[in-house]
Design an enzyme around this catalytic site. Structure first.
Site, PDB file in Angstrom:
ATOM      1  N   ASP A 155       0.817  -1.220   0.000  1.00  0.00           N
ATOM      2  CA  ASP A 155       0.000   0.000   0.000  1.00  0.00           C
ATOM      3  C   ASP A 155       0.846   1.263   0.000  1.00  0.00           C
ATOM      4  OD1 ASP A 155      -2.406  -1.388   0.028  1.00  0.00           O
ATOM      5  OD2 ASP A 155      -2.595  -1.336   2.215  1.00  0.00           O
ATOM      6  N   ARG A 173       0.028   3.195  16.929  1.00  0.00           N
ATOM      7  CA  ARG A 173      -0.272   4.207  15.913  1.00  0.00           C
ATOM      8  C   ARG A 173       0.015   5.636  16.345  1.00  0.00           C
ATOM      9  NH1 ARG A 173       0.578   0.925  11.958  1.00  0.00           N
ATOM     10  NH2 ARG A 173      -1.134  -0.443  11.380  1.00  0.00           N
ATOM     11  N   ASP A 226      -7.088   2.648  11.879  1.00  0.00           N
ATOM     12  CA  ASP A 226      -5.806   3.343  11.890  1.00  0.00           C
ATOM     13  C   ASP A 226      -5.881   4.765  11.339  1.00  0.00           C
ATOM     14  OD1 ASP A 226      -4.560   1.242  13.156  1.00  0.00           O
ATOM     15  OD2 ASP A 226      -4.024   0.238  11.283  1.00  0.00           O
ATOM     16  N   SER A 254      -3.331  -9.999   5.842  1.00  0.00           N
ATOM     17  CA  SER A 254      -2.848  -8.657   6.151  1.00  0.00           C
ATOM     18  C   SER A 254      -2.379  -8.682   7.604  1.00  0.00           C
ATOM     19  CB  SER A 254      -3.981  -7.650   5.960  1.00  0.00           C
ATOM     20  OG  SER A 254      -3.725  -6.507   6.733  1.00  0.00           O
TER      21      SER A 254
END
Ligand code: ARG
Length: 397
Positions: free
Chosen positions: A14, A94, A124, A175
């Protein structure tokens, strides 16, 4: 002045796709990539660096592992950090990743926009953007994956066209997000709530059947609410987390399979491996149970739950979190002592706890104690449940 974008870069598909896109579709002349190590899988930091070099970005790598442990995992241990049975491992990483990106942006200056690779479905995006907007409110944020809803197949084709090495991206069906506190596995059939997770998704924990046939007993010492040693070996914070991770993983501890309600309300099935958390949080709870009053224990469950909700939502810099931590931290100096656990084929059983702050007195609790005159209990027992007894009298008449 070149138009500059700072991309929060993991090196994965990504965020790699974002690089040519930023130049060709968004008109940036200068792409700055930042990779933050909060416990990346071996080799991945190097891979990200190599790819960044190949794609000619201005790259920064930051080792934030130590800080992740002391400023994010430790507060989480103190708050018994949990959301719906999940030790919020991705969630707490995060804000730190976003914070480091902001720090670099401020240091190098001239950043016109941030870019991240989050989709529009997940949590996220909330966590990254809250921190970016808090500390650099004027800087726009671009999320190409969210703007264009790209499929994985499209991304792979695009990457091939642009000469981005995709490694095993094609075969990768899961993922995965990994850091020191946990590993999250999503995607493919794992999204189906009724699909049993195949053994291959687990890489950090032994299957309980393959775990050692003899139990491992360990003693974890805590000081001020955080672990400081295992079996008498004092370790620095990072090494201690890794040691807990290894001990638990070896004994098949840490697999989690839950239904999770995302920030947006989407109900999803999630699989995690959180070996270190599954050892250290129950140990911390066991020690709190020894040193806290009954009222403190009851109230802390509520405070911890609120703390977990905030941390899950990525609201790390919400003043409410400081308010909750004022209570949590006021208790922690007493959370000093040791907890002994028996690790065996997927379970971590508490088998002992000790503290100089224990609110336990052998003399008072013991059956043969003379310090406490039992005849004094007679009167107070008679009033016990007075209103409920009255209700039954009234009801029957
Ligand atoms: N559901 C978890 C969270 O919101 C994990 C999300 C990241 N997982 C991933 N495979 N990218 O904290």
């Amino acid at each position: 002045m070149p138009k500059t974008v700072l991309l929060v870069y993991s090196g994965g598909l990504d965020t790699s796709v974002c690089i040519p896109m930023m130049r060709e579709d968004y008109g940036f002349d200068r792409v700055v990539t930042v990779t933050i190590d909060v416990g990346l899988p071996a080799g991945e930091l190097k891979q990200a660096e190599d790819k960044a070099k190949l794609l000619k970005t201005e790259h920064y790598s930051i080792d934030a592992r130590e800080e992740f442990v002391t400023d994010f995992i430790y507060p989480s241990i103190k708050a018994n950090g949990d959301y719906q049975g999940y030790p919020i491992s991705t969630s707490i990483a995060r804000p730190l990743i976003a914070l480091k990106a902001v720090e670099i942006a401020k240091k190098i200056g001239g950043i016109d926009a941030f870019c991240h690779g989050c989709t529009g479905k997940g949590n996220d995006q909330f966590r990254f953007e809250f921190v970016m907007r808090t500390f650099m409110p004027e800087t726009p944020i671009i999320a190409p994956m969210r703007e264009h809803t790209m499929t994985r197949t499209w991304e792979i084709e695009y990457a091939e066209k642009k000469g981005i090495p995709i490694g095993q991206s094609k075969e990768k069906i899961w993922s995965i997000d990994e850091n020191l506190w946990g590993r999250s596995i999503e995607g493919g059939r794992l999204e189906e709530p009724n699909y049993a997770p195949p053994e291959e998704i687990f890489t950090w924990t032994k299957s309980p059947q393959d775990a050692p046939d003899t139990p491992t007993e360990i003693t974890i010492e805590f000081e001020n609410g955080v672990p400081v040693s295992i079996n008498g070996n004092k370790m620095n914070p990072l090494d201690l987390i890794i040691e807990a991770h290894n001990l638990a993983g070896e004994n098949g501890i840490g697999r989690i399979d839950i239904m999770e309600d995302r920030i947006m309300g989407l109900k999803v099935r999630e699989n995690y491996e959180c070996p270190a958390a599954r050892l250290l949080i129950p140990a911390h709870q066991a020690l709190e149970a020894l040193v806290c009053t009954a009222q403190e224990r009851a109230f802390k469950v509520l405070v911890d739950q609120k703390w977990g909700e905030l941390a899950y939502a990525g609201l790390w810099y919400d003043p409410f979190k400081d308010d909750l931590e004022a209570f949590i931290n006021s208790i922690q100096p007493r959370v000093t002592g040791s907890v002994t656990m028996r690790l065996f084929k997927g379970s971590a059983q508490i088998i002992g706890r000790a503290s100089k702050y224990a609110l336990y007195n052998e003399d008072l609790a013991s059956f043969d104690s003379k310090t406490f005159d039992q005849s004094e209990a007679v009167g107070i027992v008679k009033t016990h449940g007075m209103q409920a007894r009255m209700y039954h009298t009234v009801k029957d008449n």
